[in-house]
Structure formats: C-alpha cells, structure tokens
Design a protein around this motif. Sequence first.
Motif, PDB file in Angstrom:
ATOM      1  N   SER A  69       0.869  -1.174   0.000  1.00  0.00           N
ATOM      2  CA  SER A  69       0.000   0.000   0.000  1.00  0.00           C
ATOM      3  C   SER A  69       0.903   1.220   0.000  1.00  0.00           C
ATOM      4  N   LYS A  70       0.593   2.160  -0.839  1.00  0.00           N
ATOM      5  CA  LYS A  70       1.414   3.377  -0.909  1.00  0.00           C
ATOM      6  C   LYS A  70       1.294   4.202   0.366  1.00  0.00           C
ATOM      7  N   GLU A  71       0.290   3.913   1.212  1.00  0.00           N
ATOM      8  CA  GLU A  71       0.068   4.666   2.445  1.00  0.00           C
ATOM      9  C   GLU A  71       0.777   4.055   3.651  1.00  0.00           C
ATOM     10  N   TRP A  72       1.349   2.889   3.518  1.00  0.00           N
ATOM     11  CA  TRP A  72       1.971   2.212   4.653  1.00  0.00           C
ATOM     12  C   TRP A  72       3.269   2.897   5.073  1.00  0.00           C
ATOM     13  N   PRO A  73       3.675   2.717   6.346  1.00  0.00           N
ATOM     14  CA  PRO A  73       5.032   3.131   6.726  1.00  0.00           C
ATOM     15  C   PRO A  73       6.054   2.293   5.971  1.00  0.00           C
ATOM     16  N   ALA A  74       7.229   2.853   5.769  1.00  0.00           N
ATOM     17  CA  ALA A  74       8.219   2.212   4.909  1.00  0.00           C
ATOM     18  C   ALA A  74       8.661   0.849   5.437  1.00  0.00           C
ATOM     19  N   TYR A  75       8.757   0.689   6.753  1.00  0.00           N
ATOM     20  CA  TYR A  75       9.237  -0.595   7.266  1.00  0.00           C
ATOM     21  C   TYR A  75       8.286  -1.730   6.923  1.00  0.00           C
ATOM     22  N   LEU A  76       6.999  -1.435   6.762  1.00  0.00           N
ATOM     23  CA  LEU A  76       6.050  -2.460   6.322  1.00  0.00           C
ATOM     24  C   LEU A  76       6.109  -2.644   4.812  1.00  0.00           C
ATOM     25  N   GLN A  77       6.286  -1.561   4.067  1.00  0.00           N
ATOM     26  CA  GLN A  77       6.399  -1.671   2.618  1.00  0.00           C
ATOM     27  C   GLN A  77       7.596  -2.543   2.228  1.00  0.00           C
ATOM     28  N   TYR A  78       8.728  -2.311   2.892  1.00  0.00           N
ATOM     29  CA  TYR A  78       9.922  -3.080   2.558  1.00  0.00           C
ATOM     30  C   TYR A  78       9.829  -4.517   3.054  1.00  0.00           C
ATOM     31  N   GLY A  79       9.159  -4.744   4.174  1.00  0.00           N
ATOM     32  CA  GLY A  79       9.017  -6.103   4.668  1.00  0.00           C
ATOM     33  C   GLY A  79       8.036  -6.926   3.862  1.00  0.00           C
ATOM     34  N   ALA A  80       6.960  -6.298   3.383  1.00  0.00           N
ATOM     35  CA  ALA A  80       5.913  -7.020   2.649  1.00  0.00           C
ATOM     36  C   ALA A  80       6.190  -7.012   1.146  1.00  0.00           C
ATOM     37  N   PHE A  81       5.998  -5.860   0.491  1.00  0.00           N
ATOM     38  CA  PHE A  81       6.259  -5.808  -0.946  1.00  0.00           C
ATOM     39  C   PHE A  81       7.749  -5.965  -1.232  1.00  0.00           C
ATOM     40  N   GLY A  82       8.593  -5.469  -0.322  1.00  0.00           N
ATOM     41  CA  GLY A  82      10.033  -5.650  -0.498  1.00  0.00           C
ATOM     42  C   GLY A  82      10.406  -7.117  -0.556  1.00  0.00           C
ATOM     43  N   MET A  83       9.665  -7.964   0.173  1.00  0.00           N
ATOM     44  CA  MET A  83       9.884  -9.397   0.092  1.00  0.00           C
ATOM     45  C   MET A  83       9.659  -9.891  -1.328  1.00  0.00           C
ATOM     46  N   VAL A  84       8.572  -9.440  -1.959  1.00  0.00           N
ATOM     47  CA  VAL A  84       8.263  -9.858  -3.328  1.00  0.00           C
ATOM     48  C   VAL A  84       9.319  -9.321  -4.295  1.00  0.00           C
ATOM     49  N   ALA A  85       9.629  -8.038  -4.151  1.00  0.00           N
ATOM     50  CA  ALA A  85      10.559  -7.398  -5.074  1.00  0.00           C
ATOM     51  C   ALA A  85      11.969  -7.971  -4.947  1.00  0.00           C
ATOM     52  N   SER A  86      12.441  -8.142  -3.712  1.00  0.00           N
ATOM     53  CA  SER A  86      13.798  -8.657  -3.526  1.00  0.00           C
ATOM     54  C   SER A  86      13.899 -10.099  -4.002  1.00  0.00           C
ATOM     55  N   HIS A  87      12.811 -10.862  -3.830  1.00  0.00           N
ATOM     56  CA  HIS A  87      12.799 -12.249  -4.319  1.00  0.00           C
ATOM     57  C   HIS A  87      13.015 -12.281  -5.828  1.00  0.00           C
ATOM     58  N   GLU A  88      12.256 -11.468  -6.553  1.00  0.00           N
ATOM     59  CA  GLU A  88      12.379 -11.474  -8.011  1.00  0.00           C
ATOM     60  C   GLU A  88      13.722 -10.899  -8.448  1.00  0.00           C
ATOM     61  N   LEU A  89      14.187  -9.863  -7.795  1.00  0.00           N
ATOM     62  CA  LEU A  89      15.486  -9.297  -8.142  1.00  0.00           C
ATOM     63  C   LEU A  89      16.589 -10.324  -7.921  1.00  0.00           C
ATOM     64  N   THR A  90      16.504 -11.079  -6.831  1.00  0.00           N
ATOM     65  CA  THR A  90      17.526 -12.068  -6.538  1.00  0.00           C
ATOM     66  C   THR A  90      17.545 -13.172  -7.581  1.00  0.00           C
ATOM     67  N   HIS A  91      16.407 -13.436  -8.232  1.00  0.00           N
ATOM     68  CA  HIS A  91      16.383 -14.433  -9.301  1.00  0.00           C
ATOM     69  C   HIS A  91      17.362 -14.082 -10.420  1.00  0.00           C
ATOM     70  N   ALA A  92      17.674 -12.822 -10.580  1.00  0.00           N
ATOM     71  CA  ALA A  92      18.641 -12.434 -11.603  1.00  0.00           C
ATOM     72  C   ALA A  92      20.028 -12.957 -11.277  1.00  0.00           C
ATOM     73  N   PHE A  93      20.226 -13.387 -10.019  1.00  0.00           N
ATOM     74  CA  PHE A  93      21.542 -13.852  -9.586  1.00  0.00           C
ATOM     75  C   PHE A  93      21.452 -15.204  -8.880  1.00  0.00           C
ATOM     76  N   ASP A  94      20.355 -15.961  -9.139  1.00  0.00           N
ATOM     77  CA  ASP A  94      20.222 -17.261  -8.482  1.00  0.00           C
ATOM     78  C   ASP A  94      20.952 -18.328  -9.286  1.00  0.00           C
ATOM     79  N   SER A  95      20.699 -19.600  -8.945  1.00  0.00           N
ATOM     80  CA  SER A  95      21.434 -20.698  -9.557  1.00  0.00           C
ATOM     81  C   SER A  95      21.280 -20.763 -11.063  1.00  0.00           C
ATOM     82  N   ALA A  96      20.145 -20.347 -11.596  1.00  0.00           N
ATOM     83  CA  ALA A  96      19.936 -20.331 -13.049  1.00  0.00           C
ATOM     84  C   ALA A  96      20.045 -18.915 -13.609  1.00  0.00           C
ATOM     85  N   GLY A  97      19.436 -17.939 -12.936  1.00  0.00           N
ATOM     86  CA  GLY A  97      19.435 -16.572 -13.445  1.00  0.00           C
ATOM     87  C   GLY A  97      20.819 -15.970 -13.590  1.00  0.00           C
TER      88      GLY A  97
END
Length: 877
Positions: free
Chosen positions: A686-714
């Motif tokens: 949610s764009k209205e959330w405090p940042a620590y929740l944004q990074y913990g929740a959506f950041g989890m999704v975003a960091s997961h996909e970003l890390t795929h660029a450097f995973d065992s296959a990516g």
Amino acid sequence: MSDREARASTDQETAPLLADAPNDEPHESFKDRFADMLHEPLTPMNKLLLLLVLFFLILSSVFIGLFAGAETRLNNAPSNGPATTVTSVVSKPTTVLATTTVIVAPVPSSPPSSPPPEAVCLTSECVKLSAAILSSLDTTHDPCENFYAYATGGWLKSHPLPSDKGRFGQFAALSRENLAIVQDILSADGSISLASLKSTADERLLTMLRDLYSSCMNEDTLDEFGNLPLKEVARVIRRLYRGDGTDIKSTDTNGSKKMGKGKGFTAALAYLHSKGISALFDMSPEGDAAVDPNWMILWFSQPWSFGLPSKEYFQDADMRELYTDVLTRLLTALNEEEPDAAKWEDLISARRDMTEAQTAQAAFSLDEHDTEEAQKIWPPWPWPPWGGDDGDKKPLDPETLAKKIVEFERNLANATLDLDKLTQDPFGTYNKVPISNVTSQLSKISFPNYFAAFNPRNYPEEVIVTYPPFVTDLGRLLNDTDDEVLEGYFVARAALSLSSRLSMKTEEWKAVRGLQEVLQGIKPGAVGDRAEYCVNQVDSALGFAAGRFFVNETFGGDSRDKGIHIIGSFKESLANIAWMDDKSAAAAAQKADKLRIKVGYPLSPNTTRPGSLLAYYNLVKISKLTFFSNMLSADASDVYKSWQFLGKKRDQEAWEMTPATVNAYYNPPANELVFPAGIMRPPFFSKEWPAYLQYGAFGMVASHELTHAFDSAGRMYNQDGKLEEWWTNQTSEGFKVRQQCIQDQYSSYYVLDPQGNKVYVNGLLTAGENIGDSGIIQAFRAWQSNFNASYAAGNEYLLPGLNYTREQLFFIAFGRQWAENIKPASLVQRVRTDPHSPNEFRVDGTISNVPEFAKAFNCSAKARLNPPDKQRCMLWS
C-alpha cells in the motif's frame, strides 16, 4: 475546615458552583486562625494530627524524589542504549524535600533533554492496519523457535481451509478479493454501466467480457448440452487421426497395422496443440538464449503436463489404479451412442460465425489438399464405429484401453528429464540442432503439415532441444505403440484438459473432479462458488481486457512510482558481497542497472488503450451461449499469436501475467522484473503504509524477483539476457559453495503425506526459489540505507497498539504473507512438482540464515532460528 467556618458568598465567585446555605458569621482568615492555634496549648488530638501531617509530607516527598530522579536519568540516557536501573537512597527527609523542590521547579527556557515521544498514527486506516497485523499473529509461539507459526498462526486459525480447496493462503485470499472486483465489473448490474463508458471500444470490450462470463454462469445451458461439446472434440480428434491421408498399410513384425508417416496422426496432434492441450511434447517459440535472447526460435521440450502431476505418481500402484479408473470412465462416456444432432443447432451456428481466416488460425486447415475437409468442424452424422478400414479388428474395451494408455504415459514420463535438472541447468538444456535431427527420429509426425497448422512465416531450420535423449525415447515409444492406444491417449488428453468446462452433471466432469479431490485432498463432492470459477476463466481467456477495468478501479495515484522506487533501491545492496570479486561485482551492478522494471499493467497490449486490446483479441469470438466453444476460441488465439513471433524479434512490452494476477516474475532472457497490479495491494503493498512495512511485505516480493537475476539459473544470463559465463571462476566457485549449503539445508526438510510418511523437499529443484527468498536480507538493508531520509519525510510513522520495534515489524510483515492452510495431499504434490518450498520453510528456513532477524527479536544463542554463523547459509553476506 470545621462546620462553623463560613463560605464565601456566591456573588464573590468567578465561576458557577453549587452553593451551600448562606451563613452570616464574620470571615476569619487562615493566617489569624493559624496564629491563634500557635498561642494555644496543643491538645492530644492536635498533637496526633500534626504528627500525621508531618508523616505524610515526608512520605510524599520520598516518592516525588524517586520519580523525579528516575525520570531525569531516563531522559538523559541514549535512546538506543541499554536500559538503566535507577536506585535512590534517602537518608533525611529534609534532603528529600530540598531535592524535590529543585526537580519540580519549572524552567520554561530550558529545552527538553531528549526528543519528545514519537507520534502514533491514529487514523482509521492505521487502526485497521494494526488490527490486521495483530490478528495474524499467534504470540503463544516463540518467534525464535517457530516464526512461521508466530507470524501466521492467528490468520491460519481465522481462515480455515475451504472444503473445495486443497490449499488456501494469503496469496489466494487476495486473489479472491481481486476476482470479486472483476466479478463486479463483469456483472450486468455491477458498478460499471455500458452507458457510462466514454468510448465505443470500451463498450465492445466490456460486452465481450460480460458475454463470456454469462456463458459460463448459464448452468441451464451447460446442463442442456451435457457432454456434447467434449464429444465433438473427441470426434474431431478421431476423424483427423483416421483421415484419408493416413497410411495404414504398413505393419510391424507382429502384424499390427501402423500408420507410419501419415497425416492423420499429425493432424490430430496439431489439433490438440492448437488448443493449448499438452500431448507428447511441447514445441513453441522462445528467445535464442545463447545467440540473441530477443530473436524467437523454436524450442522442443518434454510435455509440460501429464494425467498425473509427476513421474513419482506413476510409480504408485494405487495412484495408477485410480488414474486408470478415471480414464475408463472418460472413454466410456465419450464412446456412448451419439444423441440427436439437433441439440447442436446453437453450437453449430456459433461456430459457423467464424471467419475463414479464424478457422485456419484455429489450426483446422492442415494443408491445401485437406483444407475443405478439415474445416468441417462438425462431421456428418452418424459417425462410423471404431475400426473403419481396420477390417474385422475388434476394438479394445474402455478399461483395457485405459490400462494401456496409463502404461504408455508412464513410459513417456519416465523418459523425461527430472524437473530439478530441467529448471536448474540452462546450459545443459540448451542444445541447438538442425530440425532434421528431430524430424528423423520422430518419423511418425509429418512436420511440414504440423508447422502448417500454426501458419508460421518461415519453416524453421534449427530447433533448440532441452533434453536430446527424450527425442530418441519418444520416437521409439511412438513406433512401439498401437494406433488405437495413441488415439485413445489423444482423446484422454483432451478430456482431462477440457472436462472442467462441462456441466457438473456430466460423467466426464465428475471423473476428473474425483481425481483432483484425491490429488489435492479436497473433500469429496465439495464444489466452490461458480462465480469464482467463471471469473477465473474470464481472466484466463481475456485477462488483459479485464485488467484494463481492474487497473482503473484499484491502481491509481502514484502506486506505480512508489513500487518502482522500492524495487530500484535494492541495486545498491548488491555491492560488498564477500565472495564476489571486483570484476564480477561490476558486471552484477551493470546487470542490475539494465533491469527492465514493469509495474501495474502491460503496454502490449496497451491496457491504457482499448483499441490496442480489441486488436489483440480480434481472433477471439465470444458467444453468450457456448462457453465451451468460447474457451476453445481463446485457447487457439493464444497459441496462434505465440507462433507468429517465430523468426522475429521478441515483443519486449509483452507480459506473461494479467494485471489482476497476485504474483510476480523475473524473465532471464528479457532481463525484466514484472509486478502486476494484482499484487500491489494489501497485504503485500500500500502506498500509504510506513516504509518498514512496505519493505518487509512488498520488499519481500521485489527482492525475491530481483535475486532471481543472480540465483542458480538466473546468474547464467548476462545483462542482455544472453546465456554465458559472465562471472569469474573465483566468484562462481564462491557462489556454488553457498548454493550447495542451501540445497543441503532445504533437503533436510520434509512434509508428511496423508499416511504420515515423510516426503523430503528436493533441495535442487527448489534451489533457485530458496535463493530468491534469501533476498529478504537485501530488502532489509535497502530499508535501513533509506531510513534517515524516509524518517525525515514522515514515512516511518508508528502504528497504534503494536508493541514491536520497526525491525520486528519488518520481519512480521515478511512472515505473515506466507500464511497458508494446506492439505497433506496437496503438500506432497507441491513437494514433487513445485520449485517453491512449502511456505513454512520459506519463512523459517530463510530467516534462520539472517542474523538481523535474531538480533531484532533478541533470540538466544541456543534458539532454533539463531544458529551459529558457521551453520548459516549466508548468500548475500
């Protein structure tokens, strides 16, 4: 004051008070009375009262002194320092009284000794958010021992598993919310009226969507047609298989008739593939990863689905028996005597409305010689019995045929490459060969006719084969299997794929549903909401069109920009990785800089332009009446569009997911991250959330996909999506050590099947996703690095009623997303087929490798989720 003392008269008051009865006695001041009392001898009563007064004064002074001294020390202590214990020793009452006087004396000109307490957000949205977080927790668990249960236990208790599902979690719950929004859009009496739309194109789009939805919801019509639509598909398959172009004169050494290199077998196979039905193998265009990732070339791979979820199920005798029974029921139902053809009037009319071009694109035209015959989608009545030109050969009964089909499919599954190797070895699954290498081994297939069914611009000269031994084994299997079994296999593949689109009263629907109930642990006979199913079907067939209206309803303001900002902030966290040398780190930074980030909705088709969507769906013809045919039309359109890119450049604006999807993905050849609007909603963003929740929740999704660029296959794809070794040998070896650590860690986890037996997680199959999950540390570091600026901007505000630090709430936001109730049977299927680990391990397995988690929750050195550093698999340290 005694009863004889007078009160001030009411006309002397400055504020209204309730007054006693008036008294005319003269007023005596307190000073006069006190002086008189000093000149009078003290009575025993006065002495007692005086002692009591002195005692209470001293006692009050002691408490005031203790409180003031403690408050002063606390205010002067560092905000992040250890707690200070304050001890006050009072030796004399006079000293305490003097100290009290100094402490409580106001000094208006002095600034406070520490910042004032932080403000807590008390808006209704903040209160709701706090309540949602608290309700998801189960604080009876120790977060340092079982954080998954701690972060999700409350949600799991309040969201029991629906009887019609084998699994249901936060992702599914949000998906249901999204579909409810789409359902309102699709309903004729919903929030959007045709008259309110400003463009004719939008009116046409919404009409198409609502017609498809209403055809699915029209259960009376579905009941009326029964299994007739699927019977017609089966008849088309049999007619094509037994076509005039079939060579049935060749025989094997046992005298069985073989088709050889005939068009009949090819025609039936192409028909299935044109409808998106998996059979024998998968062949489709994709980027040439080792040469030019954006140039689309043909890929040949093993089939992406079987009648059972994986080869392990075919080894289970009980499961094979169940599957055989299901196929027997399907074949029996589809071999019954044909009913009156008059019932097909509406369906035939709907199909005849297709244009000549659309009919060809639906893969019914196989070559110029067969065009006229192939376009007769509804064959003449009656259909001849089995055997045709086979003379006196007696057909197999459905049960015997089903057994032979199961055995054929079991052999086919055994010939495939294991999923862990298929998904984790990009170099090993890239084998470019001349197309003749494939066609020569699969002599039963007429590939010129097969390709003609998809109308590609050019005949492919090369093909990339993911697993060459499979081609050899498939050719042998086809040559050694009777045509009656192969034809039955084709009919069974269609029935398994399409039965869910029939009336629930049909035998085919019930048979396939029964198989799913066992595989997923669903309560027998439990059926979910029809509307939910139909909205899912609309999203599957016309999801980008539905996405236009969904985005307009849910994805406004600066959500897109804020999402992109969070994703982009991770790039800095890739620096200073211990096992990555300078050369590889520079290359990694270059790849991160070239990432294409897509958030919200696609631009091809352009969701913001209804005309673009109409052009994209111009091949799909929708009728209010024929749901089954509507979906076949959509399936054929999807397949046809994908083949049109063979020998051309990739459409770099295309998406693999629709806007309402609750998911995200990284595409290595395109080096792109994609986040649909569907997941950009609570509890993920949610764009209205405090940042620590944004990074913990959506950041989890975003960091997961970003890390795929450097995973065992990516990691094997460079900044341009090209398959090559772009890391140094030293860096690659350092990565492999940590990858092996993660594989071993997750291979030690297990689930219990319905009988209570252990089924271990495949650490190799799940390696890429487990490495992706480890990216949560990147999200944490990105949040920390942006904290000061975020705090100054007011984006780190506190929520009411949450007795947690921001660091703890970051990890709680991460953990609670993975809440999921799941049946043991579904859990086993997931372990065998899904590259994602079960959710419990995605949480506890991940954070056990993150020292910052243990620090945030003050975990002891003996806690399960706080192992020694030497036992941790810290990939991004």
